[in-house]
Design a protein around this motif. Sequence first.
Motif: not given
Length: 733
Positions: A124, A127, A146, A149, A153-154, A156-158, A160-161
Amino acid sequence: MIGKLKGDGGERDEPGRAGYGAVLCGTTLFFLFQYGFALVKLGQRSGGMENKFSALAREKYLGFLIWQNVQVLFAYAILTVFFAVVLRPFVQGLCARLSIRVMWQQAAIAMAGAFVMHGFFVMRLVDTRPYFLDDAKFGHWYYEILNVVPDTAKPVVFLLLFKALPVGLLAYVAWWHWRNISRKGRAVMVSAACVLAAFAIWKGGFFTSRAGAAVAAGNDARPPNVIIIGSDSLRGDRLGYTGYRPRRTDGLAAAGVSPRIDALAARSVNLENCFTPIGYTLESGTSLMTSMYPHTHGFRHMYPDREAVAAAKARVDPLAAVLAEKGYDTAVFGDWCAGYFELMPLGFKHVSVSSFDNFKIYMSQAVVMAHFVIPLYFDHPAGYALFPQLGSFAQFVTPEVVTDRVKKRLSDMSESGKPFFWHVFYSCNHLPFRSPEPYLSMFTDPAYEGANRSGVDFDIDSFIGGTDLENKWKALPEKEIRQIRDLYDGCTRQFDDNVGMLLDALEQRGLAEDTIVIITSDHGENLYEEGVTLGHGLTFNGGARSNHVPLLFHVPGADAARIPEQVRTIDIAPTIADLLGAPKPGSWEGKSFAGWLNGAEKPAARAFYGETGFPFIQFRVPGIERPKLPPMDRMNFIDDSFNYQFVLKAEYEEPLVNAKQRCLMSEKWKLICTPTAEGGRHFALFSKHPDPDSEKDVADAHPDVLAPMKAALEKWMDEKVETPLEDIFPGGE
């Protein structure tokens, strides 16, 4: 330890369920490992440094370092308990499923869970705040994970993650504990949450800020606000509105280095040729706010002693103090480059900056950054409430943190009706040009893999210990020079984005039409142009880029314009005073150009007089042997009685000043005075327009220009008297 069965609001023991003892044992072992690793890392880092000050830290201040390492154990204790609380539901469930009853096995599972949880937070951090990671770690495996991805899409994916998942898991953990504790435990849990919330609100200043707003409310006729926004080392010629274009123009780079500032420039007055009399932050910033030359306010270098600071405070009349008398809220915000305001507040009542450079601050930050769990888990308001010193540490106060602080105070001011005069000062463009993504790679070559990938490969030991950096920097290959320049462009874009956020906040609060916005900097930067390498304030060789700063004046209602006539940063305070109808103290040496902004006066160039700063490097001048000075770590000492500041030894005050280069510039000419080892003065004259990089000395060819300029420069050096251009050239240049 065995767990418990629920019963009558409590629990009783059941085989195969891990209790807090086992989980706490596992998390304790994990953080003991982290603590030991941090101590080894700190020892290796300090042991590998070769300058005098690192040796002093190990010898004279070892007790202080040990105590700092003891104090951070509180953070480890908090994390140990937090990890145990979060992990217990999962460890207990796994142990029950696998029928694991032995305590050491349960503790081992908890320890493994702590490693996984810690790894998640490291991902985390990669990022969200990669600047906290060591330089060597940029590009390592966890960055590549990282990058698996796709870029599209990063977001949305990040989201959520790194946001939704932690919130969901913490909600489950809270529900699990709520379900498994007694009524008494629930009451304790609610009480603790209320106490923590009240503490956070109190430390955040919620009540005091609102009260202050209420007291000041009721001013119907609000004078104009003024906000000066600057970035340390921002050059006057590397912004989009000045015509500069970066090498890369694809993707995010397509907008250029300064789209928000460019948009502001289109409706502002651009003073194209503004220069600072000295290219170092403390000295230049003091000149800006007091309208004084360095030899007048007294700061001739960046390491003044207690007496010099006291004398400067006694002799200056800062603009902020003048405006405070008119009822203005005065505040300065900044990160590590603005730390000098702690040493020299310059009339500002509210100072929110990183701690000023002193040896104990350096040691404290070294300890904190070695203990990686601190930046990883405590870089947030709750962390600052527990450890207040973190809020002023340079690596915690990022440009974005500065912007958030300004926006918060702006919210208060919009309700109060009180006018404000603020200075917001960022470190974005300062060496070593290290910015977070996406700025880090926005303008650089994707194929570059050299030592300057994440910032300038900067050896602090060489810089302060006397190694010949001039030869090293001059030998840099062209691809490295390109990379360094591109890194600088990314830093400018980071500054531009923060400027944009401040401008948006002014709009949102309805203050944009009541606020004069000024964009400038303390000094520029050399970036391998002809005759120079890196650095600022070190030389007048080459062009004048180290002293050339941007200067935009956005005065609501005034017409946009470009003014090429030469001005100085010491002229800014008198101009603001005139715009606000404030008095101008007699100590000020600058001249207002407020009439230029509204067309009431015709612009006329001013003479620029300047001097170099602290001689970290004495760049060579062809045919001249310069006075010899020792390196920084031999000229300075740490004054324990002066808040452990770095201070220049008294015996070097006069030699340092006598060794300074001086400069006088008119519209067409540039005269450089270089003291010689024999005690003489060498003068070199350059024609600015056919020779912007000062490559050809034309003193012999133009004695009619040399004589009056030499006389004026020597009068300024020896008598501290400025000769106006019209007196240097009565008949014009």
